[in-house]
Design an enzyme around this catalytic site. Structure first.
Site, PDB file in Angstrom:
ATOM      1  N   CYS A  23       0.863  -1.180   0.000  1.00 56.30           N
ATOM      2  CA  CYS A  23       0.000   0.000   0.000  1.00 56.30           C
ATOM      3  C   CYS A  23       0.895   1.224   0.000  1.00 56.30           C
ATOM      4  CB  CYS A  23      -0.936   0.014   1.211  1.00 56.30           C
ATOM      5  SG  CYS A  23      -2.316   1.161   0.988  1.00 56.30           S
ATOM      6  N   CYS A  74      -0.163   4.312   1.572  1.00 55.15           N
ATOM      7  CA  CYS A  74      -0.572   5.351   2.533  1.00 55.15           C
ATOM      8  C   CYS A  74       0.464   5.631   3.617  1.00 55.15           C
ATOM      9  CB  CYS A  74      -1.929   5.040   3.143  1.00 55.15           C
ATOM     10  SG  CYS A  74      -1.986   3.471   4.023  1.00 55.15           S
ATOM     11  N   CYS A 101      -3.949   6.161  -0.269  1.00 53.68           N
ATOM     12  CA  CYS A 101      -3.378   4.880  -0.690  1.00 53.68           C
ATOM     13  C   CYS A 101      -2.997   4.848  -2.169  1.00 53.68           C
ATOM     14  CB  CYS A 101      -4.363   3.754  -0.381  1.00 53.68           C
ATOM     15  SG  CYS A 101      -4.798   3.687   1.379  1.00 53.68           S
ATOM     16  N   LYS A 104     -12.177  -4.969   2.081  1.00 53.00           N
ATOM     17  CA  LYS A 104     -11.634  -4.086   3.115  1.00 53.00           C
ATOM     18  C   LYS A 104     -12.545  -2.869   3.223  1.00 53.00           C
ATOM     19  CE  LYS A 104      -7.661  -1.305   4.418  1.00 53.00           C
ATOM     20  NZ  LYS A 104      -6.249  -0.989   4.175  1.00 53.00           N
ATOM     21  N   ARG A 144      -3.351   3.845  12.385  1.00 48.55           N
ATOM     22  CA  ARG A 144      -2.935   5.073  11.695  1.00 48.55           C
ATOM     23  C   ARG A 144      -2.043   5.917  12.579  1.00 48.55           C
ATOM     24  NH1 ARG A 144      -8.532   6.335   8.333  1.00 48.55           N
ATOM     25  NH2 ARG A 144      -8.513   4.331   7.237  1.00 48.55           N
ATOM     26  N   ARG A 186     -11.090   7.657   3.277  1.00 49.13           N
ATOM     27  CA  ARG A 186     -10.813   6.596   2.300  1.00 49.13           C
ATOM     28  C   ARG A 186     -12.097   6.010   1.698  1.00 49.13           C
ATOM     29  NH1 ARG A 186      -5.645   6.613   3.580  1.00 49.13           N
ATOM     30  NH2 ARG A 186      -4.758   5.738   5.494  1.00 49.13           N
ATOM     31  N   GLU A 237     -16.223  -8.114  -4.811  1.00 50.28           N
ATOM     32  CA  GLU A 237     -14.788  -7.799  -4.672  1.00 50.28           C
ATOM     33  C   GLU A 237     -13.965  -9.084  -4.562  1.00 50.28           C
ATOM     34  OE1 GLU A 237     -12.969  -5.245  -4.882  1.00 50.28           O
ATOM     35  OE2 GLU A 237     -14.064  -3.430  -4.378  1.00 50.28           O
ATOM     36  N   LYS A 267     -11.685  -7.602   6.158  1.00 56.71           N
ATOM     37  CA  LYS A 267     -11.103  -6.694   7.148  1.00 56.71           C
ATOM     38  C   LYS A 267     -12.010  -5.497   7.375  1.00 56.71           C
ATOM     39  CE  LYS A 267      -7.252  -3.558   7.616  1.00 56.71           C
ATOM     40  NZ  LYS A 267      -6.150  -2.931   6.968  1.00 56.71           N
ATOM     41  N   SER A 295      -6.444  -3.148  14.477  1.00 55.82           N
ATOM     42  CA  SER A 295      -5.903  -2.421  15.629  1.00 55.82           C
ATOM     43  C   SER A 295      -6.984  -1.974  16.618  1.00 55.82           C
ATOM     44  CB  SER A 295      -5.096  -1.213  15.140  1.00 55.82           C
ATOM     45  OG  SER A 295      -5.892  -0.354  14.352  1.00 55.82           O
ATOM     46  N   TYR A 325      -2.742  -8.937  16.484  1.00 62.13           N
ATOM     47  CA  TYR A 325      -1.691  -8.405  17.354  1.00 62.13           C
ATOM     48  C   TYR A 325      -1.537  -9.258  18.609  1.00 62.13           C
ATOM     49  CZ  TYR A 325      -2.306  -4.607  14.084  1.00 62.13           C
ATOM     50  OH  TYR A 325      -2.388  -3.884  12.922  1.00 62.13           O
TER      51      TYR A 325
HETATM   52  C1  PBG Z   1      -2.924   0.269   4.836  1.00 64.14           C
HETATM   53  C2  PBG Z   1      -3.481  -0.538   5.949  1.00 64.14           C
HETATM   54  C3  PBG Z   1      -4.276  -0.124   7.036  1.00 64.14           C
HETATM   55  C4  PBG Z   1      -4.416  -1.246   7.863  1.00 64.14           C
HETATM   56  C5  PBG Z   1      -3.745  -2.294   7.246  1.00 64.14           C
HETATM   57  N1  PBG Z   1      -3.200  -1.832   6.051  1.00 64.14           N
HETATM   58  C6  PBG Z   1      -4.825   1.194   7.406  1.00 64.14           C
HETATM   59  C7  PBG Z   1      -5.836   1.848   6.572  1.00 64.14           C
HETATM   60  O1  PBG Z   1      -6.358   1.317   5.601  1.00 64.14           O
HETATM   61  O2  PBG Z   1      -6.086   3.025   6.907  1.00 64.14           O
HETATM   62  C8  PBG Z   1      -5.139  -1.276   9.180  1.00 64.14           C
HETATM   63  C9  PBG Z   1      -4.718  -2.345  10.123  1.00 64.14           C
HETATM   64  C10 PBG Z   1      -5.216  -2.185  11.517  1.00 64.14           C
HETATM   65  O3  PBG Z   1      -6.004  -1.279  11.848  1.00 64.14           O
HETATM   66  O4  PBG Z   1      -4.792  -2.995  12.339  1.00 64.14           O
HETATM   67  N2  PBG Z   1      -3.836   0.672   3.882  1.00 64.14           N
END
Ligand code: PBG
Length: 329
Positions: A120, A122, A130, A196, A206, A218, A234, A249, A275, A314
């Site tokens: 990615c 970003c 992204c 996603k 972030r 986004r 998708e 996700k 996260s 995690y």
């Molecule tokens: C990058 C990406 C993100 C996450 C994984 N790859 C952040 C986003 O899309 O803003 C998030 C992972 C997480 O929150 O644990 N695009």
């Protein structure tokens, strides 16, 4: 009929009986541990919103990876925090970029560990989006595909086993597959972040990666949370384009999607326990409101029960320790 004849409680009477009829088993083999790599040396910087998770400099990674492997966790997912950011995210596809360096170091130190790289832009773009951004703020799809393919290529050349595009541009799986194959990297797999969503659960990530968009959001590329059929489209597109694994996700608020994706494909299905899902539990546990170990294992087992083969979490190292200590799961 005064008494029930069928009594499901008969099979719940002891721990051993419950163990015998248990339908879902969480295994460390199912887990992928995400982590963040940053510039510098001797850096192990705790992410305040994700206790127990760190930004690591490349020199400290081998020791940490040895620990991950010794715990039996089969794979890691790498995110990079570059020295500097620019509008085209050049740090993402630099041959000596932060993730490329990290992959080489891990490959050498712990060859048996499976290395997955997030593809990615970003974390590398000054605007935090992204992809390439036009004057009017639109994130441009097709010009971004080349940059993503270059990112995946340099990561694979550094030794990544699996590349994982998380940008949500249309056509990126095909672009990456074609570039890898054209460079003799047919053996590198693609794990697509297929469904996603534009989720508020990415907040702590972030902060960790310093990748919040500097303007807007986004929503014009990540999926709208209320949508279900669109997720299946998708996934179907990514499979057609050559994905080896597909991902949903976040996980927890999207278990229905995990189940449906499981039912539509025989490919391995991954779910990302993101996260915010982790940090909520940590915060509540720190307040003494819930038991972290029990809640984490319940969540991860539920993600598996919904149909995920693989879980990005995690808690990967904690699960290994909990299970080694005889804790459930
Ligand atoms: C990058 C990406 C993100 C996450 C994984 N790859 C952040 C986003 O899309 O803003 C998030 C992972 C997480 O929150 O644990 N695009």
């Amino acid at each position: 009929m005064p008494f029930p004849t069928e009594r499901p409680r008969r099979l719940r009477r002891s721990d051993t009986l419950r163990r015998m009829v248990r339908e879902t088993h969480l295994s460390v083999d199912d887990l992928i541990f995400p982590l963040f790599v940053c510039p510098g040396t001797g850096v192990k910087d705790e992410i305040s919103s994700m206790p127990g998770n760190y930004r690591w400099s490349v020199d400290l990674l081998p020791a940490e990876m040895e620990e991950v492997a010794a715990l039996g966790v089969p794979a890691v997912l790498l995110f990079g925090i570059p020295e500097s950011k620019d509008p085209l995210g050049t740090g993402a596809y630099a041959e000596d970029g932060i993730v490329q360096q990290a992959v080489r170091a891990i490959r050498q130190a712990v060859p048996e560990l499976v290395v997955v790289t997030d593809v990615c832009l970003c974390e590398y773009t000054s605007h935090g989006h992204c992809g390439e951004v036009a004057e009017d703020g639109e994130v441009l799809n097709d010009p971004t595909l080349d940059l993503l393919a270059k990112t995946a290529l340099t990561q694979a050349q550094a030794g990544a086993d699996i590349v994982a595009p998380s940008d949500m541009m249309d056509g990126r799986v095909a672009a990456i597959r074609e570039t890898l194959d054209g460079n003799g990297l047919q053996g590198v797999a693609v794990m697509a972040y297929s469904a996603k969503y534009a989720s508020a659960f990415y907040g702590p990530f972030r902060e960790a990666a310093d990748s919040a968009p500097q303007f807007g959001d986004r929503k014009a590329y990540q999926m709208d949370p209320p949508n279900r059929r669109e997720a299946l489209r998708e996934v179907a597109l990514d499979i057609e384009e050559g994905a080896d694994m597909v991902m949903v996700k976040p996980a927890l608020a999207y278990l229905d999607i995990v189940r449906e994706v499981r039912e539509m494909t025989d490919l391995p299905v991954a779910a990302y326990n993101v996260s915010g899902e982790f940090s909520m539990v940590k915060a509540a546990a720190a307040n003494g409101w819930i038991d972290e170990q029990r809640v984490a294992l319940e969540i991860l087992t539920a993600i598996k029960r919904a149909g995920a083969d693989l879980i990005l979490t995690y808690w990967a190292k904690d699960v290994a320790r909990w299970q080694a200590a005889g804790g459930g799961g």
